[in-house]
Design a protein around this motif. Sequence first.
Motif, short mmCIF file in Angstrom:
data_model
loop_
_atom_site.label_atom_id
_atom_site.label_comp_id
_atom_site.label_asym_id
_atom_site.label_seq_id
_atom_site.Cartn_x
_atom_site.Cartn_y
_atom_site.Cartn_z
N THR A 135 1.76 -6.35 -10.43
CA THR A 135 0.49 -7.05 -10.61
C THR A 135 -0.41 -6.83 -9.41
O THR A 135 0.04 -6.91 -8.26
N VAL A 137 -3.97 -8.26 -7.83
CA VAL A 137 -4.83 -9.44 -7.95
C VAL A 137 -6.21 -9.15 -7.35
O VAL A 137 -6.33 -8.57 -6.27
N LYS A 139 -10.13 -11.17 -6.74
CA LYS A 139 -10.91 -12.40 -6.75
C LYS A 139 -12.36 -12.07 -7.07
O LYS A 139 -12.89 -11.05 -6.62
N TRP A 173 -10.28 -7.08 -3.98
CA TRP A 173 -8.81 -6.97 -4.05
C TRP A 173 -8.16 -7.92 -3.06
O TRP A 173 -8.55 -8.00 -1.90
N GLU A 209 -9.93 -15.64 -10.83
CA GLU A 209 -8.85 -14.85 -10.28
C GLU A 209 -8.39 -13.91 -11.39
O GLU A 209 -8.13 -14.33 -12.52
N HIS A 211 -5.83 -10.77 -12.74
CA HIS A 211 -4.55 -10.09 -12.56
C HIS A 211 -4.55 -8.80 -13.39
O HIS A 211 -4.65 -8.85 -14.62
#
Length: 358
Positions: A135, A137, A139, A173, A209, A211
């Motif tokens: 995963t 992530v 923002k 990121w 957020e 993923h």
Amino acid sequence: MTSRNAIDPRRLVGVHAERVTNISSTDYPGHYPDEDNSWNLEKFQKNLKVKVQRLSQRSIEFDLVGVDASIANAFRRILLAEVPTVVVEHVYVWDNTSVIQDEVLAHRIGLVPLNIDPALVEMRDATNQPTDRNTVVFKLQVACERNPHAPKNSKNPAELYINHEVLSSHLVWEPAGEQEDVFAANPPAPTNPNIVLAKLRPGQEVEMELHAVKGVGKDHAKYSAVATASYRLLPHIVIKKPIPPHLADKFQKCFAPGVINVHPLTKEVSVDEHNIRKDTVTREVLRHPEFTDMVELSRIRDHFLFSIESEGAYAPERLLPEAIQIMRDKIANLRKAAEALLHADDAAGDGDVQMASV
């Protein structure tokens, strides 16, 4: 004038005014009665050709020669549906006061292509917990406010407001675990930073957020590694009789520009072997009775003109090798199953084998 003996007639699909001929393949592609059709690697390697015709940052055009249509189509389908990519799959909305609903905005974000090399990310299924290996992530936090230094009487939102648009470049990121080292050479980000995801006005804000996970196009189109992947057969044009000089220009205009050459002095007509690929086989020349017996149109059944556009992390020249590797894995699985059936012990079981997912 193109020689009719230059190509084996069995390789040609005839194109006529109202029909096509020689379209049926044999029961086994390339196998014909009274011939030695046993597999010969040397012969296959001699006939197989892959030649890049054009390469850019996002697309590639190449010729694939010497394979059956089933193989070429398998590559096309794998490119569309089975070459993996990494895109946003799970969206956690903390705040969204824009005019775009959460679901619509999440869908738009999922379609943003990312520059993440899929080879560096593991496939995740429903049973896996998110980790730094499966995963990535991001923002997203953007708030719109008025620009205190905006010019008077301006009606341009870019001048009146700060952050009047949510852009793909706003995806930031958030490295986790070992990701900083793994992605050090190419930090994850959208391939195009200027994709507009939403428009904001003062007081509106988006905070999410995101993923990103690895997947394939057969699960969702957003995972497709290509924008398009298509092929067509190479046109083949034979001038059977000399074209009369007074009809040369008319004959030339029946084809795409550059396909037919006309000598400026003698008006001699010839086929441009390099630009023949530009022909779209419109059959326009067959509409004119005076040309009916002078030209023969066809396509070469085992000469494929591929056109591929990449929209993800893959360089265009990397896409075909990726598709070939996936096909090799499929063949290996099939061979494993066939060998299990062949050597199955009747007392032990029925020869079933667990097929690996590809």
